[in-house]
Enzyme design. Structure first.
Site, PDB file in Angstrom:
ATOM      1  CB  SER A 192      58.688  45.191  38.958  1.00 46.70           C
ATOM      2  OG  SER A 192      57.294  45.315  38.660  1.00 46.70           O
ATOM      3  CG  ASP A 193      56.340  40.753  43.627  1.00 48.84           C
ATOM      4  OD1 ASP A 193      55.294  40.706  43.114  1.00 48.84           O
ATOM      5  OD2 ASP A 193      56.809  40.408  44.720  1.00 48.84           O
ATOM      6  CD1 TRP A 194      50.469  41.633  39.946  1.00 50.87           C
ATOM      7  CD2 TRP A 194      52.825  41.135  39.783  1.00 50.87           C
ATOM      8  NE1 TRP A 194      50.704  40.730  39.105  1.00 50.87           N
ATOM      9  CE2 TRP A 194      51.988  40.497  38.609  1.00 50.87           C
ATOM     10  CE3 TRP A 194      54.074  40.985  39.847  1.00 50.87           C
ATOM     11  CZ2 TRP A 194      52.356  39.736  37.938  1.00 50.87           C
ATOM     12  CZ3 TRP A 194      54.570  40.067  38.973  1.00 50.87           C
ATOM     13  CH2 TRP A 194      53.733  39.557  37.857  1.00 50.87           C
TER      14      TRP A 194
END
Ligand code: BGC
Length: 803
Positions: free
Chosen positions: A746-748
């Site tokens: 995932s992105d952060w």
């Protein structure tokens, strides 16, 4: 070196020749400078005023002469020991006796800028500074040639015409930048400010020869350059990394011939882009009503839209001239190959770019007039030298995605008719090839099923510029068995520290990952000893070690699993300033794409990977291949182009360079992250066709050609479902259709719920996982052991690939 040595022990082991550091080495800085030169685009050069003749006296104006913006902000930033402005670059040229510089303004600009920084202004987002009259007089009696400089800065979390509406995902620092941007550029930084106009006019009134340089990661208005006879030349410098100012000086004095071509259409005003009118309708969604008509697909198709073009896609001048001769057109069963002889018929050495476009038949499925299908860059050709190049397209790559069942629903199809081919580069100036590819029957290239169907997109553009209604599906709602967290609670969380079981250092009874590596057991044998808690542990980010600041993955020493660090980002290895490790800042992604040089992109990928490895990091969080849908997107500098083929090809070359060093590339942000405002909760409402043909295409190209080790899903929502929870996107399209076998992260700190992300095929939650929430979902039966196992296996397979 022993397996995973760097990840377990973080030794200080330089990778350069003679035992020296390769990070920010002379060699890498030189490569960065070359790439900056190749990506700069010469927009105008009336009467061949450039290159400056030896000994030309020049005066340089505009605060951007000393305020150099090497790249954009946020995770795309790079910490460097220095970066060189245009002023500094020209001083070097002066020391080589190539020009004489009027330089009294430099100190003045520096001290005026200092005052602005003290007031809280940011580099690249300061007010233009008035030129004191006496300086102007003095400079104009020194020379009749002036260079006017302009610069821009943008970054993560806010757009170039920011909306200041507060949202949960916006950091305080990002909000401050957005506010500052809105103050300095009340009409978006696409436009010149009143102060900039005053500065430009006062210089123009005093100098016969006026040259403009623009140091920006995104597109700005340029009609004022093209239409003004008193402006003789213009160089689009982009944001050229550590040596961008010197690279621009190299071009201005003719040490290098410019060869960059535009990867985006430069239109007259922001309002001319079809993505503008509803961009800020809501912070909760964007309707992609422009559909597939993005960039040149809009400007060179829709009636009269070409009148809005200032500089077209593919445009870029050179100091020399090239001639093309078509040697042979080979029509094979599956492809057409065109052999072309390119000759430098001018008086400077230089490189050329050649592009192949096709024009599909006008049939029942409405299509853009032209689509780019291949490109090639020549080597450096000296005057009269020739090179033979081949442009090629496989016919199936000209297919369109039929999302309304005209020929076959949810299929890539080739409609019957004549496909014509054109070569050139500037899309408004192409030469037709005297051969067509004709098919008599419609063809279904690939039959798929409907995925990512829109549920709230009202209408979409047709190729005459009118809109048609979109038939929407029922909204897909992802119910969570756990009350979802909001961004306020998840933003900025560091990973938990797992209690480490006691294990004996040399009498460890566990089977370890080393045993898998050494072929003593299979990965499945190894994994059979892992508990559900162990599996869940592997599915979230791990604490930072060494110089990392974006966290790691793995981290189970009792099983011999190292904690492999990640690091940003598209302009180079990003290490936080306080740490004291300086790396190479490469030209911004858009500039690299303008080089149209895939070998160069590969070389840069390879060089960055060496810096990543030398600093004991294993996963590089780049390249970023989102499409430039609108100039307003605050992160366009991190992305390549408005065209999916350019983004895919350049991205693929970078990936190939990175992975040649056994470092993981992470292709991001998958997908449709084309707006920064409220990026974690904004719904990208898009047709299946536009999603497939434009926004997913660069990812598909890269997955097909390079098998990237990692893919990062995006923050945004796609037609109602969060990207990281989007099973149709990840399990459906990426894995089942494209056959992707690598890791998906995932992105952060996404808004996604961890267990739903895993179920969708998003193996790893960054920056941290939520083990107790996943465990709870497991206890409720909302996720299965098999689903955890599959995701954890992807994590371990990634680690096994590492050195
Ligand atoms: C960005 C990513 C980046 C990550 C780690 C996020 O905010 O969107 O592109 O890789 O942070 O820094």
């Amino acid at each position: 070196m022993s397996k995973w040595n760097r990840h377990f022990h973080q030794p200080s082991l330089p990778l350069g020749e003679d035992g020296r550091l390769i990070t920010a080495s002379k060699k890498h800085i030189e490569l960065s400078r070359n790439a900056a030169q190749e990506g700069m685009v010469l927009l105008k050069n009336d009467d061949g005023i450039l290159p400056l003749k030896i000994g030309t006296k020049v005066a340089i104006f505009g605060k951007a002469s000393v305020e150099y913006v090497r790249g954009g902000g946020g995770s795309g930033e790079v910490t460097v020991s220095y970066s060189r402005s245009l002023y500094e670059g020209l001083k070097i040229k002066e020391s080589e006796n190539k020009i004489c510089l009027y330089d009294k303004l430099a100190d003045y600009y520096q001290s005026e800028l200092k005052k602005q920084y003290e007031e809280g202004y940011e580099i690249g987002m300061t007010e233009e500074i008035d030129i004191p009259k006496d300086f102007l007089e003095e400079a104009s009696s020194f020379t009749d040639t002036a260079i006017i400089t302009l610069c821009r800065f943008s970054g993560e979390g806010w757009d170039r015409k920011p909306s200041l509406e507060k949202n949960d995902a916006l950091w305080e620092s990002e909000l401050n930048l957005a506010k500052r941007q809105a103050k300095v550029f009340p009409d978006s930084d696409f436009k010149l400010t009143e102060k900039e106009k005053l500065m430009i006019n006062s210089v123009k009134s005093k100098f016969k020869n006026v040259i403009i340089t623009i140091n920006s990661g995104g597109v700005i208005e340029t009609a004022w350059i093209k239409n003004d006879k008193n402006i003789n030349a213009a160089l689009y410098m982009w944001q050229g990394g550590i040596e961008g100012g010197l690279a621009a000086a190299d071009i201005l004095v003719g040490d290098v011939t410019p060869s960059g071509k535009l990867v985006d259409t430069f239109a007259d005003s922001l309002d001319d882009y079809p993505s503008t009118y509803n961009f800020h309708d809501s912070i909760d969604y964007v309707e992609y009503t422009d559909d597939i008509y993005v960039g040149y697909r809009y400007f060179n198709t829709i009636p009269n839209a070409d009148k809005k073009i200032i500089y077209p896609f593919g445009y870029g001048l050179s100091y020399t001239e090239f001639k093309y001769e078509i040697l042979k057109v080979n029509k094979e069963k599956d492809s057409i190959n065109i052999d072309i002889k390119v000759t430098n018929i001018g008086s400077y050495e230089g490189k050329d770019v050649l592009m192949l476009y096709y024009c599909p038949p006008s049939g029942r499925i409405l299509r853009p007039k032209y689509e780019l299908c291949d490109f090639v860059k020549t080597k450096n050709l000296i005057p009269n030298e020739s090179q033979n190049v081949t442009l090629k397209v496989e016919y199936h790559n000209m297919a369109t995605f039929d999302d309304t069942g005209v020929i076959s629903n949810s299929s890539w199809v080739l409609e019957k008719g004549d496909y014509k081919f054109f070569i050139g580069n500037d899309i408004t100036d192409l030469t037709m090839i005297d051969d067509t590819y004709s098919i008599e029957e419609d063809r279904i290239i690939k039959k798929l099923s409907s995925k990512l169907a829109p549920s709230k997109l009202k209408c979409r553009m047709k190729n005459d510029g009118t809109f048609e209604d979109v038939v929407c599906s029922e909204p897909r709602v992802k119910e969570s068995c756990i009350q979802r967290m909001n961004n306020k609670d998840s933003e900025g969380n560091a990973p938990y520290e797992r209690e480490q079981k006691i294990h004996h250092l040399w009498g460890n009874k566990n089977t370890t990952l080393f045993d898998v590596y050494n072929n003593k057991c299979t990965l499945d044998d190894f994994m059979s000893q892992l508990t559900d808690d162990d599996l869940i542990h592997l599915l979230g980010g791990q604490s930072n070690t060494g110089v990392a600041n974006t966290f790691g993955v793995g981290n189970m020493p009792e099983y011999g699993i190292p904690n492999v660090m990640t690091a940003d980002g598209p302009a180079g290895l990003r290490i936080l300033p306080d740490i004291g490790v300086y790396t190479t800042a490469w030209p911004c992604a858009t500039q690299l794409a303008c080089s149209f040089n895939v070998e160069l992109a590969k070389e840069i990928g390879c060089a960055v990977a060496k810096e990543v490895k030398e600093n004991n990091i294993g996963i590089w969080l780049a390249p970023a291949v989102n499409i430039h849908r609108t100039p307003m997107c605050g992160r366009n500098f991190e992305y390549y182009s408005e065209d999916p083929l350019v983004a895919g090809r350049i991205g693929a070359s970078v990936v190939s360079g990175v992975q040649s060093q056994n470092i993981a590339a992470t292709v991001k942000h998958f997908a449709l992250n084309n707006k920064e405002t409220n990026r974690k909760n904004s719904d990208s409402r898009v047709s299946e066709r536009a999603a497939r043909e434009i926004y997913l295409k660069p990812f598909e190209i890269i997955v097909n050609s390079e098998e990237p080790w990692c893919i990062m899903t995006s923050y945004n929502i796609i037609n109602g479902v969060q990207s990281s929870e989007n099973d149709e996107l990840i399990n459906g399209i990426l894995r089942d259709e494209w056959g992707y076998k690598g890791l998906v992260m995932s992105d952060w700190w996404t808004s996604g719920e961890h267990y739903l992300e895993i179920k969708a095929g998003n193996d790893l939650k960054m920056a941290n996982g939520y083990p107790e929430r996943v465990k709870y979902a497991l206890d409720l039966g909302a996720i299965s052991h098999e689903e955890l196992y599959k995701a954890a296996k992807n994590v371990l397979q990634l680690i096994l690939k590492m050195e």
